[in-house]
Scaffold this motif. Sequence first.
Motif, PDB file in Angstrom:
ATOM      1  N   LYS B 151     -26.154  -1.444  -0.635  1.00 46.72           N
ATOM      2  CA  LYS B 151     -25.252  -2.646  -1.171  1.00 46.72           C
ATOM      3  C   LYS B 151     -23.901  -2.691  -0.425  1.00 46.72           C
ATOM      4  O   LYS B 151     -23.298  -3.645  -0.231  1.00 46.72           O
ATOM      5  CB  LYS B 151     -25.080  -2.716  -2.521  1.00 46.72           C
ATOM      6  CG  LYS B 151     -26.604  -3.003  -3.419  1.00 46.72           C
ATOM      7  CD  LYS B 151     -26.972  -4.209  -3.144  1.00 46.72           C
ATOM      8  CE  LYS B 151     -28.550  -4.441  -3.410  1.00 46.72           C
ATOM      9  NZ  LYS B 151     -28.936  -4.399  -4.667  1.00 46.72           N
ATOM     10  N   LEU B 154     -23.782  -3.394   2.915  1.00 44.87           N
ATOM     11  CA  LEU B 154     -23.890  -4.789   3.239  1.00 44.87           C
ATOM     12  C   LEU B 154     -22.700  -5.410   3.186  1.00 44.87           C
ATOM     13  O   LEU B 154     -22.582  -6.752   3.843  1.00 44.87           O
ATOM     14  CB  LEU B 154     -25.082  -5.396   2.309  1.00 44.87           C
ATOM     15  CG  LEU B 154     -26.626  -4.908   2.596  1.00 44.87           C
ATOM     16  CD1 LEU B 154     -27.519  -5.623   1.378  1.00 44.87           C
ATOM     17  CD2 LEU B 154     -26.960  -5.468   3.873  1.00 44.87           C
ATOM     18  N   THR B 155     -21.797  -4.998   2.237  1.00 43.85           N
ATOM     19  CA  THR B 155     -20.507  -5.555   2.284  1.00 43.85           C
ATOM     20  C   THR B 155     -19.669  -5.723   3.663  1.00 43.85           C
ATOM     21  O   THR B 155     -18.671  -6.324   3.863  1.00 43.85           O
ATOM     22  CB  THR B 155     -19.536  -5.310   1.234  1.00 43.85           C
ATOM     23  OG1 THR B 155     -19.246  -3.827   1.549  1.00 43.85           O
ATOM     24  CG2 THR B 155     -20.277  -4.971  -0.111  1.00 43.85           C
ATOM     25  N   ILE B 181     -23.473  -9.578  -3.045  1.00 44.37           N
ATOM     26  CA  ILE B 181     -22.414  -8.919  -1.871  1.00 44.37           C
ATOM     27  C   ILE B 181     -21.173  -9.008  -2.087  1.00 44.37           C
ATOM     28  O   ILE B 181     -20.148  -8.033  -2.350  1.00 44.37           O
ATOM     29  CB  ILE B 181     -23.149  -9.346  -0.207  1.00 44.37           C
ATOM     30  CG1 ILE B 181     -24.251  -8.411  -0.262  1.00 44.37           C
ATOM     31  CG2 ILE B 181     -22.010  -8.612   0.586  1.00 44.37           C
ATOM     32  CD1 ILE B 181     -24.922  -9.086   1.310  1.00 44.37           C
ATOM     33  N   ARG B 185     -18.156  -6.601  -3.005  1.00 44.19           N
ATOM     34  CA  ARG B 185     -17.024  -6.249  -2.325  1.00 44.19           C
ATOM     35  C   ARG B 185     -15.656  -6.231  -3.116  1.00 44.19           C
ATOM     36  O   ARG B 185     -14.823  -5.718  -3.029  1.00 44.19           O
ATOM     37  CB  ARG B 185     -16.998  -7.481  -0.979  1.00 44.19           C
ATOM     38  CG  ARG B 185     -16.069  -7.225  -0.093  1.00 44.19           C
ATOM     39  CD  ARG B 185     -15.871  -8.337   0.874  1.00 44.19           C
ATOM     40  NE  ARG B 185     -17.054  -8.208   1.605  1.00 44.19           N
ATOM     41  CZ  ARG B 185     -18.052  -9.479   1.901  1.00 44.19           C
ATOM     42  NH1 ARG B 185     -17.931 -10.373   1.204  1.00 44.19           N
ATOM     43  NH2 ARG B 185     -18.863  -9.297   2.727  1.00 44.19           N
TER      44      ARG B 185
END
Lengths: 258, 258
Positions: B151, B154-155, B181, B185
């Motif tokens: 995760k 993915l940011t 996401i 973030r």
Amino acid sequence: MAETDTASIRADGGVRSIARAVEVLELFDVEHPTRSLRELVESTGLPKTTVVRLLATLDSLGLVADRGDSTYGLGAGFLRWVTLSQSLWEVSTEARRIMTQLVDTCGETVNIYIRQDLNRVSIAQVEGTTTVRSVVAIGVPYALATGAAAKILLTGAPDQVIRGLVEARPDLELEPLHREIASIREAGYSVTHGERELGASAVAAPIHSSDGRVIAALSASGPTSRFTADRVGRYVDAVTAAATEISAAGLGSVEVFL
Amino acid sequence: MAETDTASIRADGGVRSIARAVEVLELFDVEHPTRSLRELVESTGLPKTTVVRLLATLDSLGLVADRGDSTYGLGAGFLRWVTLSQSLWEVSTEARRIMTQLVDTCGETVNIYIRQDLNRVSIAQVEGTTTVRSVVAIGVPYALATGAAAKILLTGAPDQVIRGLVEARPDLELEPLHREIASIREAGYSVTHGERELGASAVAAPIHSSDGRVIAALSASGPTSRFTADRVGRYVDAVTAAATEISAAGLGSVEVFL
């Protein structure tokens, strides 16, 4: 990269795409940590579409890192095997110390070669001290038929390997090869000039296991111009002495494979 | 070996024999430096003739060592890539020191993950201090869709990666994933329970490059039973602080790939 004999072995090696993948991966070395697509296409001589497909496959397996802008590096996937291959194949600290001493004595590049099937592979290297020096890549299979280290390894190879080698190489004949191997076994060392590569010479001597088998070859190699008659005697003395020392000290955990 | 998501990627990965070869080579690890033919056949689920052919090819390339008596080890050919992959992918001494401190603080296994294409790969690991601990293999691609480190990665991923991921995984939908996401973030960390594997939890935080991009994820992972509500706050504090420290110290030469 120095020229290798792997290409010829690969041609009939079964699964061609694996050999091609290794051919691409071999192009990455310390001098070339990244390669452009164009370089990879030119160096392999493969069609661009084939190289692109190979790179995509290797990328998905983590073996190649796509840096964007059509340049590639070796992928983090190799970290899978770093610790294991080091723990398996690294020679003992003592063996490395003796190799370094030998470089100090003769100035030439020193390698320890082992036999793998019908190839020889350097598992340890200490580079020579001069500018013009012998360069072979660690871990890359070279022909077992040519060069001083190869001859030494053949003195410890079972007869089926020697027969297999003769079958694979039409330039070799069984009886002369047997005679040569017997002579080298008796002499306890081998000197070759230009066998593996024009202008390259080498002196090699056997490394023995504690039960007396020839398990590896210690070699010092460099340009033929330095392997003169008056020098080669000293090289032979130094290499055979160092090989005897390494045999006594032990090659390390790698011995379980030899 | 821990279960990986590479098999699914490989199925459509182009050159199937390369993927199969890597599948065989992955079975060799520090716990299993040698494998019998029978183990290799059973673990891969491939026909014996296929495994024998793969082993012969890998042997001729120096990637597998035939020890006789139908047992095999990782070949000396990997030495080709040890120095290079270490120099490319090893994290800085300072980053490793901070990872070790984090293990001392929380007791859990600490990894640094990077993104490679649609996968995440651990490039550095310090194992936890308890008997029951999270085990992932260094260098092995895992899914980018599940787990706290994924995760976080993915940011920092371009939108095309997120779209590619959604295309490849029918269980994902673009809008909810984008929302998740964005939230992660904003939060600056991620906590997951049982996403990658039932009973496994993780806390992860971003490692930034000097120009502010998310280039890696620092994670602490272990059994869900230890990631209790009262503990997880401390874990989040420790992991985010360590990730900030590593960002400031620099990840090392690996940054050129990220």
